[in-house]
Design an enzyme around this catalytic site. Structure first.
Site, PDB file in Angstrom:
ATOM      1  CD  GLU A  25      -2.563  -0.964   2.328  1.00 38.45           C
ATOM      2  OE1 GLU A  25      -3.991  -0.429   2.448  1.00 38.45           O
ATOM      3  OE2 GLU A  25      -2.284  -1.228   3.624  1.00 38.45           O
ATOM      4  CD  GLU A  76      -6.091   4.727  13.204  1.00 31.55           C
ATOM      5  OE1 GLU A  76      -6.845   3.888  13.458  1.00 31.55           O
ATOM      6  OE2 GLU A  76      -5.206   4.625  12.247  1.00 31.55           O
ATOM      7  CE  LYS A 102      -5.434   2.752   3.192  1.00 33.56           C
ATOM      8  NZ  LYS A 102      -4.507   1.543   3.675  1.00 33.56           N
TER       9      LYS A 102
END
Length: 126
Positions: A25, A76, A102
């Site tokens: 990712e 976060e 996301k």
């Protein structure tokens, strides 16, 4: 008439960034949507029509773009950096509501996205 509360809002800011727990990712990146609501006293700007009496939303967008371009494992962490940067640039901000979503996270199922939401209060302005 007196203002009871006032906000500067950026809606549905689409950003390509490299965040995620999986290394892939952070390598390939993905689409994120940021929604920001900043509580700020706007009475002076209402009367003056002067950008110096408000928060320039282009500056808020710069902060979002800058922090979103620093890869992180957790949304976060990114949200916390955005909140901190806004407070540092605009110390009289009263509060911040922030959602980072996301789009199409790799969770093995179809969702509208996975998100983190923060509600921050500047205790120096209370």
């Amino acid at each position: 008439m007196k203002i009871s509360s006032s906000y500067i809002i950026l809606k549905d800011v689409h950003i390509y960034a490299r965040h995620g727990v999986l290394q892939q990712e952070r390598l390939t990146g993905g689409e994120f949507i940021v929604n920001l609501k900043v509580k700020y006293p706007l009475q002076k700007a209402i009367e003056s029509d002067n950008v110096d009496d408000t928060i320039n939303y282009a500056k808020l967008l710069e902060i979002i773009n800058k922090e979103m371009q620093k890869p992180s494992c957790l949304l976060e962490h990114v949200a916390g950096r955005i909140g901190k940067s806004i407070e540092e640039m605009f110390p009289t901000v009263e509060g911040i509501d922030l959602i980072i979503t996301k789009v199409n996270p790799p969770m093995g199922g179809h969702t509208g996205g996975a998100a983190v939401e923060l509600h921050l209060i500047n205790d120096k302005t209370i």
